[in-house]
Design a protein around this motif. Structure first.
Motif, PDB file in Angstrom:
ATOM      1  N   LEU A 136       4.048  13.340  -1.396  1.00 24.41           N
ATOM      2  CA  LEU A 136       3.101  12.399  -0.811  1.00 24.41           C
ATOM      3  C   LEU A 136       3.743  11.015  -0.736  1.00 24.41           C
ATOM      4  CD1 LEU A 136      -0.218  13.232  -2.725  1.00 24.41           C
ATOM      5  CD2 LEU A 136       0.332  13.851  -0.360  1.00 24.41           C
ATOM      6  N   LEU A 137       3.603  10.347   0.390  1.00 29.06           N
ATOM      7  CA  LEU A 137       4.090   8.982   0.516  1.00 29.06           C
ATOM      8  C   LEU A 137       2.922   8.021   0.357  1.00 29.06           C
ATOM      9  CD1 LEU A 137       6.179   6.805   1.082  1.00 29.06           C
ATOM     10  CD2 LEU A 137       5.846   7.198   3.534  1.00 29.06           C
ATOM     11  N   ILE A 138       2.992   7.190  -0.689  1.00 27.32           N
ATOM     12  CA  ILE A 138       2.013   6.132  -0.911  1.00 27.32           C
ATOM     13  C   ILE A 138       2.684   4.810  -0.569  1.00 27.32           C
ATOM     14  CG2 ILE A 138       0.576   4.940  -2.594  1.00 27.32           C
ATOM     15  CD1 ILE A 138       0.369   7.512  -4.173  1.00 27.32           C
ATOM     16  N   ALA A 139       2.068   4.036   0.325  1.00 30.23           N
ATOM     17  CA  ALA A 139       2.673   2.783   0.779  1.00 30.23           C
ATOM     18  C   ALA A 139       1.763   1.606   0.483  1.00 30.23           C
ATOM     19  CB  ALA A 139       2.969   2.848   2.275  1.00 30.23           C
ATOM     20  N   ASP A 140       2.338   0.594  -0.142  1.00 28.64           N
ATOM     21  CA  ASP A 140       1.688  -0.704  -0.307  1.00 28.64           C
ATOM     22  C   ASP A 140       1.890  -1.464   0.994  1.00 28.64           C
ATOM     23  OD1 ASP A 140       1.327  -3.449  -0.700  1.00 28.64           O
ATOM     24  OD2 ASP A 140       2.223  -3.472  -2.687  1.00 28.64           O
ATOM     25  N   VAL A 141       0.792  -1.652   1.751  1.00 32.10           N
ATOM     26  CA  VAL A 141       0.865  -2.384   3.018  1.00 32.10           C
ATOM     27  C   VAL A 141       0.022  -3.658   2.932  1.00 32.10           C
ATOM     28  CG1 VAL A 141       1.328  -0.291   4.348  1.00 32.10           C
ATOM     29  CG2 VAL A 141      -1.043  -1.059   4.071  1.00 32.10           C
ATOM     30  N   VAL A 142      -0.091  -4.206   1.724  1.00 28.16           N
ATOM     31  CA  VAL A 142      -0.971  -5.354   1.487  1.00 28.16           C
ATOM     32  C   VAL A 142      -0.624  -6.520   2.397  1.00 28.16           C
ATOM     33  CG1 VAL A 142      -1.637  -7.104  -0.209  1.00 28.16           C
ATOM     34  CG2 VAL A 142      -1.577  -4.700  -0.871  1.00 28.16           C
ATOM     35  N   VAL A 143       0.662  -6.840   2.535  1.00 26.32           N
ATOM     36  CA  VAL A 143       1.035  -8.007   3.339  1.00 26.32           C
ATOM     37  C   VAL A 143       1.193  -7.669   4.818  1.00 26.32           C
ATOM     38  CG1 VAL A 143       3.561  -7.832   3.137  1.00 26.32           C
ATOM     39  CG2 VAL A 143       2.488 -10.073   3.372  1.00 26.32           C
ATOM     40  N   THR A 144       1.494  -6.432   5.154  1.00 26.50           N
ATOM     41  CA  THR A 144       1.771  -6.091   6.550  1.00 26.50           C
ATOM     42  C   THR A 144       0.522  -5.721   7.336  1.00 26.50           C
ATOM     43  OG1 THR A 144       2.349  -3.859   5.788  1.00 26.50           O
ATOM     44  CG2 THR A 144       4.158  -5.389   6.222  1.00 26.50           C
TER      45      THR A 144
ATOM     46  N   GLY B 297      -2.391  -5.694   9.491  1.00 30.07           N
ATOM     47  CA  GLY B 297      -2.957  -6.707  10.378  1.00 30.07           C
ATOM     48  C   GLY B 297      -1.948  -7.695  10.916  1.00 30.07           C
ATOM     49  N   GLY B 298      -0.686  -7.612  10.457  1.00 24.43           N
ATOM     50  CA  GLY B 298       0.331  -8.545  10.929  1.00 24.43           C
ATOM     51  C   GLY B 298       1.575  -7.870  11.456  1.00 24.43           C
ATOM     52  N   ALA B 299       1.747  -6.593  11.124  1.00 27.21           N
ATOM     53  CA  ALA B 299       2.864  -5.792  11.617  1.00 27.21           C
ATOM     54  C   ALA B 299       2.358  -4.361  11.760  1.00 27.21           C
ATOM     55  CB  ALA B 299       4.054  -5.848  10.656  1.00 27.21           C
ATOM     56  N   GLU B 300       3.062  -3.570  12.527  1.00 26.88           N
ATOM     57  CA  GLU B 300       2.589  -2.210  12.760  1.00 26.88           C
ATOM     58  C   GLU B 300       2.542  -1.411  11.463  1.00 26.88           C
ATOM     59  OE1 GLU B 300       3.011   1.352  16.015  1.00 26.88           O
ATOM     60  OE2 GLU B 300       4.772   0.112  15.631  1.00 26.88           O
ATOM     61  N   VAL B 301       1.428  -0.741  11.256  1.00 23.83           N
ATOM     62  CA  VAL B 301       1.248   0.199  10.156  1.00 23.83           C
ATOM     63  C   VAL B 301       0.648   1.452  10.790  1.00 23.83           C
ATOM     64  CG1 VAL B 301       0.074   0.684   7.980  1.00 23.83           C
ATOM     65  CG2 VAL B 301       0.900  -1.627   8.444  1.00 23.83           C
ATOM     66  N   ALA B 302       1.478   2.453  11.057  1.00 24.67           N
ATOM     67  CA  ALA B 302       1.068   3.628  11.830  1.00 24.67           C
ATOM     68  C   ALA B 302       1.093   4.854  10.925  1.00 24.67           C
ATOM     69  CB  ALA B 302       1.976   3.817  13.034  1.00 24.67           C
ATOM     70  N   LEU B 303      -0.009   5.083  10.230  1.00 22.43           N
ATOM     71  CA  LEU B 303      -0.021   6.138   9.213  1.00 22.43           C
ATOM     72  C   LEU B 303       0.304   7.513   9.776  1.00 22.43           C
ATOM     73  CD1 LEU B 303      -1.372   3.883   7.526  1.00 22.43           C
ATOM     74  CD2 LEU B 303      -2.832   5.646   6.537  1.00 22.43           C
ATOM     75  N   ASP B 304      -0.417   7.924  10.799  1.00 25.43           N
ATOM     76  CA  ASP B 304      -0.246   9.290  11.287  1.00 25.43           C
ATOM     77  C   ASP B 304       1.131   9.497  11.892  1.00 25.43           C
ATOM     78  OD1 ASP B 304      -2.816   9.581  10.435  1.00 25.43           O
ATOM     79  OD2 ASP B 304      -3.710   9.813  12.420  1.00 25.43           O
TER      80      ASP B 304
END
Length: 400
Positions: free
Chosen positions: A166-174, A176-183
């Motif tokens: 499983l990949l768990i990612a901390d995207v706290v800073v990104t 809403g400001g950079a692409e975060v494309a989970l799927d």
């Protein structure tokens, strides 16, 4: 006191919190509703739907954890990890160290892959660690706020999926400001925060996780050690079942909904481009002032919304920050640990990512550094930033 009300508002250009969007603050002043009032449950549903768009996921389990980003990270790890599970942590900064600490508190068998601070993780080293033994979780920080590094999350997702971790990612800073494309990136769990690029006060941690993570939760052999941060309970609270768990912070949910609406109104691609534009303009101005960035990563591996700046030799970094605060009401950030006193961290996040803020901090920094002995020509930082905006085709007369 009246004197407090007359003080100029702080211009928050540090690593977080960012300046709150006024429309978010107005929403938070809305009268309270009961947590099971149909009007409020409709708001909850809207928050979940808007969050799926932001996370770029179809995952049903998408909702905010009541607490800061750290609460969301702890909820993810404590809910998915059981004692003895092998967990690989990618660490290249302070928040990678946080993931390590949280995993160890879950009594996991922790393997840490470290990179020098200021550098991205080496995917080859991550894959080697996953190949060494069966691994339940790979946990990484997408945007390392302490050093300004942006991780190759899509590549790490491919590697994790190939090794059934499983990949768990901390995207706290990104978020809403950079692409975060989970799927698209094979990210199984992502945890954000409200106080960075979403420009909502701190207090909620948007989280999204897919069916692979949900299956792991259902197959747990032991009870989740935290009641408040148990994702299995939180998910039923945020589902159509509305199983009572805790009293949601109603005003924060109002604020998050408005922040998510602001993202939707702007559009993801436009929002990401805005953060990149203002971050690049800031860096152009800093270079003209003779300042160097911390780290050696190429632009695509640097956070667009957080710029770590090396403190010049002979400059008192704390005095510079305090003078910016006292004389200009501008806050920039300090550093942690071994980097203490060596770098400043300047954030251009969410509502703070605006042309006037970039030009203002460059002008103020030039004046403060001149008191510290800088001989940079007057106005050169602002001129370089304006030139960047013009070259990028941005309307330099527009307010943002």
């Amino acid at each position: 006191m009246l004197s407090d009300l007359l003080r100029p508002p702080r211009i928050l250009l540090g690593p977080g919190p960012s300046m709150a969007d006024p429309r978010v603050l107005r929403a938070m002043a809305t009268p309270l509703l009961g947590q099971f009032d149909p009007q409020f449950t409709a708001i909850m549903d809207e928050v979940m739907a808007l969050s799926r768009t932001l996370f770029q996921t179809a995952a049903a389990r998408t909702f905010p954890v009541s607490g800061t980003g750290r609460a969301g990270l702890e909820a993810a790890l404590v809910s998915l990890i059981e004692p003895g599970d092998r967990v690989v942590i990618g660490e290249c900064g302070r928040f990678g160290l946080l993931l390590e600490d949280l995993a160890r508190r879950c009594d996991a068998d922790v393997c840490v892959v470290r990179a020098e601070w200021g550098h991205a993780l080496d995917p080859v080293a991550i894959e080697r660690a996953l190949r060494d033994a069966p691994t339940k979780v790979l946990a990484v920080v997408h945007g390392e706020t302490s050093t300004g590094v942006l991780q190759p999350l899509a590549e790490l997702g491919r590697i994790a999926r190939a090794h059934d971790a499983l990949l768990i990612a901390d995207v706290v800073v990104t978020l809403g400001g950079a692409e975060v494309a989970l799927d698209a990136w094979n990210v199984d769990v992502a945890v954000g925060g409200t106080q960075k690029c979403l420009s909502c006060p701190s207090g909620l941690a948007p989280i999204a996780y897919n069916t692979r993570a949900d299956d792991v939760l259902r197959r747990r052999r032991t009870r989740v050690r935290s009641n408040y941060l148990d994702l299995t309970q939180l998910a039923t609270y945020w589902s159509a079942e509305r199983v009572n768990h805790h009293t949601a912070p109603t005003s924060m949910v109002y604020g998050l909904r408005e922040a998510l609406r602001a993202v939707a109104d702007e559009g993801l691609s436009a929002r990401f481009a805005r953060h990149r534009l203002h971050g690049d303009a800031l860096r152009a101005g800093l270079a003209a002032l003779g300042l160097s960035l911390f780290g050696k990563e190429p632009p695509e591996r640097r956070l667009p919304m957080l710029t770590p700046v090396l403190v010049p030799d002979g400059v008192d970094e704390a005095r510079v920050r305090r003078t910016l605060l006292d004389d200009f009401s501008i806050e920039i950030g300090a550093a942690f640990g071994a980097l203490q006193g060596k770098i400043w961290r300047i954030g251009t996040m969410g509502y703070s990512a605006r042309r006037r803020n970039v030009l203002l901090v460059l002008s103020a920094l030039e004046q403060v550094l001149r008191r510290e002995g800088s001989s940079a020509p007057s106005g050169i930082g602002v001129e370089a930033a304006v030139a960047h905006y013009r070259a990028a085709g941005a309307d330099t007369s527009a307010a943002p």
